[in-house]
Design a protein around this motif. Structure first.
Motif, mmCIF file in Angstrom:
data_model
loop_
_atom_site.group_PDB
_atom_site.id
_atom_site.type_symbol
_atom_site.label_atom_id
_atom_site.label_comp_id
_atom_site.label_asym_id
_atom_site.label_seq_id
_atom_site.Cartn_x
_atom_site.Cartn_y
_atom_site.Cartn_z
ATOM 1 N N VAL A 33 0.847 -1.206 0.000
ATOM 2 C CA VAL A 33 0.000 0.000 0.000
ATOM 3 C C VAL A 33 0.875 1.246 0.000
ATOM 4 O O VAL A 33 0.589 2.221 -0.707
ATOM 5 N N ALA A 34 1.942 1.219 0.787
ATOM 6 C CA ALA A 34 2.821 2.398 0.882
ATOM 7 C C ALA A 34 3.428 2.733 -0.474
ATOM 8 O O ALA A 34 3.520 3.905 -0.857
ATOM 9 N N ILE A 35 3.823 1.713 -1.219
ATOM 10 C CA ILE A 35 4.436 1.950 -2.532
ATOM 11 C C ILE A 35 3.384 2.447 -3.525
ATOM 12 O O ILE A 35 3.638 3.380 -4.291
ATOM 13 N N LEU A 36 2.195 1.846 -3.483
ATOM 14 C CA LEU A 36 1.109 2.325 -4.354
ATOM 15 C C LEU A 36 0.823 3.790 -4.043
ATOM 16 O O LEU A 36 0.732 4.628 -4.940
ATOM 17 N N ALA A 37 0.699 4.100 -2.764
ATOM 18 C CA ALA A 37 0.371 5.476 -2.354
ATOM 19 C C ALA A 37 1.458 6.452 -2.794
ATOM 20 O O ALA A 37 1.154 7.539 -3.310
ATOM 21 N N GLU A 38 2.704 6.063 -2.596
ATOM 22 C CA GLU A 38 3.823 6.940 -2.967
ATOM 23 C C GLU A 38 3.759 7.315 -4.454
ATOM 24 O O GLU A 38 3.974 8.467 -4.837
ATOM 25 N N THR A 39 3.405 6.332 -5.273
ATOM 26 C CA THR A 39 3.321 6.560 -6.719
ATOM 27 C C THR A 39 2.322 7.663 -7.050
ATOM 28 O O THR A 39 2.524 8.422 -7.994
ATOM 29 N N PHE A 40 1.254 7.745 -6.253
ATOM 30 C CA PHE A 40 0.193 8.717 -6.546
ATOM 31 C C PHE A 40 0.244 9.955 -5.656
ATOM 32 O O PHE A 40 -0.684 10.757 -5.651
ATOM 33 N N GLY A 41 1.333 10.096 -4.898
ATOM 34 C CA GLY A 41 1.472 11.289 -4.062
ATOM 35 C C GLY A 41 0.643 11.263 -2.797
ATOM 36 O O GLY A 41 0.427 12.298 -2.167
ATOM 37 N N VAL A 42 0.157 10.075 -2.437
ATOM 38 C CA VAL A 42 -0.593 9.909 -1.182
ATOM 39 C C VAL A 42 0.387 9.378 -0.140
ATOM 40 O O VAL A 42 1.197 8.519 -0.433
ATOM 41 N N ARG A 43 0.297 9.904 1.098
ATOM 42 C CA ARG A 43 1.259 9.512 2.128
ATOM 43 C C ARG A 43 0.651 8.530 3.145
ATOM 44 O O ARG A 43 -0.560 8.368 3.209
ATOM 45 N N THR A 44 1.520 7.935 3.940
ATOM 46 C CA THR A 44 1.054 6.955 4.926
ATOM 47 C C THR A 44 0.875 7.607 6.295
ATOM 48 O O THR A 44 1.581 8.556 6.643
ATOM 49 N N ALA A 45 -0.055 7.068 7.061
ATOM 50 C CA ALA A 45 -0.287 7.509 8.456
ATOM 51 C C ALA A 45 -0.862 6.306 9.194
ATOM 52 O O ALA A 45 -2.013 6.310 9.617
ATOM 53 N N TRP A 46 -0.056 5.264 9.347
ATOM 54 C CA TRP A 46 -0.556 4.006 9.924
ATOM 55 C C TRP A 46 -1.236 4.253 11.253
ATOM 56 O O TRP A 46 -0.734 4.968 12.107
ATOM 57 N N GLN A 47 -2.375 3.584 11.418
ATOM 58 C CA GLN A 47 -3.194 3.781 12.611
ATOM 59 C C GLN A 47 -2.661 2.950 13.776
ATOM 60 O O GLN A 47 -2.193 1.830 13.587
ATOM 61 N N GLU A 48 -2.707 3.508 14.944
ATOM 62 C CA GLU A 48 -2.325 2.771 16.155
ATOM 63 C C GLU A 48 -3.509 2.790 17.123
ATOM 64 O O GLU A 48 -4.308 1.899 17.104
ATOM 65 N N GLY A 49 -3.636 3.826 17.930
ATOM 66 C CA GLY A 49 -4.789 3.910 18.821
ATOM 67 C C GLY A 49 -4.494 3.318 20.179
ATOM 68 O O GLY A 49 -3.542 2.566 20.367
ATOM 69 N N GLY A 50 -5.335 3.675 21.153
ATOM 70 C CA GLY A 50 -5.105 3.335 22.545
ATOM 71 C C GLY A 50 -5.081 1.860 22.848
ATOM 72 O O GLY A 50 -4.473 1.432 23.827
ATOM 73 N N ASP A 51 -5.735 1.046 22.024
ATOM 74 C CA ASP A 51 -5.806 -0.383 22.330
ATOM 75 C C ASP A 51 -4.623 -1.150 21.761
ATOM 76 O O ASP A 51 -4.501 -2.344 21.969
ATOM 77 N N HIS A 52 -3.751 -0.451 21.023
ATOM 78 C CA HIS A 52 -2.817 -1.235 20.222
ATOM 79 C C HIS A 52 -1.516 -1.565 20.895
ATOM 80 O O HIS A 52 -1.225 -1.103 21.975
ATOM 81 N N ASP A 53 -0.735 -2.453 20.267
ATOM 82 C CA ASP A 53 0.337 -3.136 20.986
ATOM 83 C C ASP A 53 1.727 -2.767 20.462
ATOM 84 O O ASP A 53 1.879 -2.259 19.358
ATOM 85 N N PRO A 54 2.746 -3.057 21.279
ATOM 86 C CA PRO A 54 4.116 -2.645 20.940
ATOM 87 C C PRO A 54 4.701 -3.316 19.695
ATOM 88 O O PRO A 54 5.567 -2.727 19.041
ATOM 89 N N ILE A 55 4.255 -4.523 19.365
ATOM 90 C CA ILE A 55 4.835 -5.184 18.181
ATOM 91 C C ILE A 55 4.256 -4.598 16.903
ATOM 92 O O ILE A 55 4.976 -4.344 15.931
ATOM 93 N N ASN A 56 2.945 -4.320 16.903
ATOM 94 C CA ASN A 56 2.371 -3.652 15.732
ATOM 95 C C ASN A 56 3.004 -2.274 15.543
ATOM 96 O O ASN A 56 3.271 -1.849 14.406
ATOM 97 N N GLN A 57 3.248 -1.580 16.643
ATOM 98 C CA GLN A 57 3.872 -0.263 16.560
ATOM 99 C C GLN A 57 5.242 -0.356 15.883
ATOM 100 O O GLN A 57 5.581 0.448 15.005
ATOM 101 N N ILE A 58 6.005 -1.363 16.262
ATOM 102 C CA ILE A 58 7.361 -1.456 15.732
ATOM 103 C C ILE A 58 7.346 -1.996 14.285
ATOM 104 O O ILE A 58 8.233 -1.692 13.495
ATOM 105 N N ALA A 59 6.313 -2.776 13.949
ATOM 106 C CA ALA A 59 6.174 -3.226 12.553
ATOM 107 C C ALA A 59 5.911 -2.005 11.661
ATOM 108 O O ALA A 59 6.516 -1.860 10.586
ATOM 109 N N ALA A 60 5.025 -1.110 12.124
ATOM 110 C CA ALA A 60 4.759 0.121 11.367
ATOM 111 C C ALA A 60 6.030 0.967 11.269
ATOM 112 O O ALA A 60 6.320 1.558 10.219
#
Ligand code: MG
Length: 439
Positions: free
Chosen positions: A331-358
């Protein structure tokens, strides 16, 4: 044999020992490394020493001591994920080559036949992240190096400022700025706040719901006023974000986006529910307010048109909810091609491994925009050696091989997940007539 053939065969004979030696050297280098197979898959469900409902995967391999960890967390249906991995995917994944990450995801999707969906994607995310972790450990590189190498030195994150009124929101925005944050999300009164009719007030039906109620007209007046206040009294420079939580009807969403334009938002988030994303074209026609969308997305069909038609400015799926690092990278590469940027969602319920994957995707993405921040309890920080650190509005990983984060199994056992099934979900608000407002 003519002279040319004779020459070629003489050269080949001369080179053969050198080539063979190089081959042997390569084989020696790979000995003990390949092929490595999945030996077992463990699933952990933990409270994180708090009230989280986190689910993690640990993929063990045929190489002694080599394993990977991944996030499969899904606050709303955690036990469905535990059961799905333990009863269905564990056996399906055991014996697979750890190198073949996308191949494993494709087979897993085909295995269930009717693919897609939040539960399945979170299961696949656990495997995907763990296999990237393993690949990085085998290569002796952080995952971002395997994704093309870092293009930034740390990952900018935005903070969450809330408050019961404009003054308190302003104070909290300033607190983040004082800590070094450049990007701050400003909400007023929590989820759907700014548009809430107090309990018992407003014109209500004779009997029935009498609690706090959402009114989109009130909201569409209150939030632009909040932004006006922040610009006049707090900062002209802070990069402001606001999350609508999909509460508005489509025409009101268009009008709200227009009203927010004077306040130079970094983005307005989730102004429409996923079912109404065709209305983004209407928003684009009337305002330059940047749009971020995707928190509830689980399928690529939902973001392709928004990106390809340049109807949004930020794609903000949750990495684990779309299947892990591999789909996020796509998705990030597709978005970059079209000038759209990433803002991966985290939120209060989310965990340290997902955070580090992002974090790893962010570090290697030219199309990066911003990352949502997350802060964890001391117990969680102890449970995850290598947990990400946020300083002055930047997220740092350990940069160790793989994801650079681990799970302390003893602490996970000490803090088992306690499943909490509330009678009312925390997302639905009601209007004054008692009807549910779609988040
Ligand atoms: Mg949101």
């Amino acid at each position: 044999m003519n002279r040319r053939q004779l020459f070629a065969s003489t050269v080949a004979a001369a080179c053969a020992p050198r080539f063979a030696a190089a081959q042997q050297q390569a084989q020696r280098a790979l000995r003990g490394l390949s092929p490595v197979k999945i030996r077992d898959v463990k699933v952990f469900a933990t409270s994180g020493g708090s009230r989280y409902q986190w689910v993690f995967v640990k993929v063990l391999t045929t190489e002694p001591g080599l394993y990977g960890v991944g996030s499969a967390s899904n606050l709303e249906e955690p036990m469905a994920i535990v059961a799905n991995i333990e009863n269905h995917f564990r056996q399906f994944w055991i014996g697979r080559d750890v190198d073949r990450i996308d191949d494993a995801a494709m087979h897993s999707n085909n295995h269930v036949y009717r693919r897609g969906g939040a539960v399945l994607n979170c299961c696949l995310s656990g495997l995907d992240m763990a296999l990237w972790d393993i690949k990085g450990k085998r290569a002796g590189m952080p995952v971002y190096d395997l994704l093309g190498g870092k293009v930034r030195d740390a990952v900018p994150v935005y903070g969450h400022a809330d408050g019961r009124d404009m003054q308190q929101v302003g104070e909290n925005v300033r607190k983040f700025m004082d800590q070094g944050y450049v990007h701050v999300r400003a909400q007023m009164g929590g989820y759907g706040g700014g548009g809430m009719v107090p309990p018992g007030q407003g014109t209500r039906p004779r009997t029935g719901y009498n609690g706090i109620a959402f009114d989109e007209e009130q909201y569409a007046v209150a939030i632009p006023k909040l932004m006006e206040y922040l610009r006049a009294n707090v900062s002209q420079d802070v990069k402001l974000i606001h999350d609508v939580h999909e509460h508005l009807t489509p025409t009101m969403a268009v009008e709200f986006a227009r009203r927010m334009e004077p306040y130079r938002m970094f983005f307005v988030e989730d102004i429409l529910p996923p079912e109404q994303i065709s209305w983004f074209a209407n928003i684009r026609r009337v305002t330059s307010t940047p749009m971020a969308m995707g928190e509830l997305f689980v399928n690529q069909e939902q973001w392709v048109r928004l990106i390809a038609d340049r109807l949004i400015d930020f794609i903000r799926c949750r990495v684990s909810s779309i299947g892990g690092i591999t789909p996020a990278r796509k998705v990030a590469i597709l978005a970059e091609t079209f000038g759209v940027r990433t803002a991966w969602q985290e939120g209060g319920d989310h965990d340290p491994i997902n955070q580090i994957a992002a974090y790893h995707v962010d570090m290697a993405s030219l199309g990066f925009g911003i990352q949502e921040d997350n802060h964890f309890t001391p117990a969680a920080q102890e449970m995850f050696p290598g947990i990400g650190r946020i300083e002055k509005g930047y997220l740092y990983g350990t940069n160790a091989p793989g994801l650079g984060i681990d799970i302390d199994e003893k602490l996970v056992a000490k803090y088992p997940m306690v499943v909490n099934v509330p009678k009312e979900d925390s997302f639905t608000v009601r209007a004054v007539d008692g009807s549910p407002v779609r988040p």
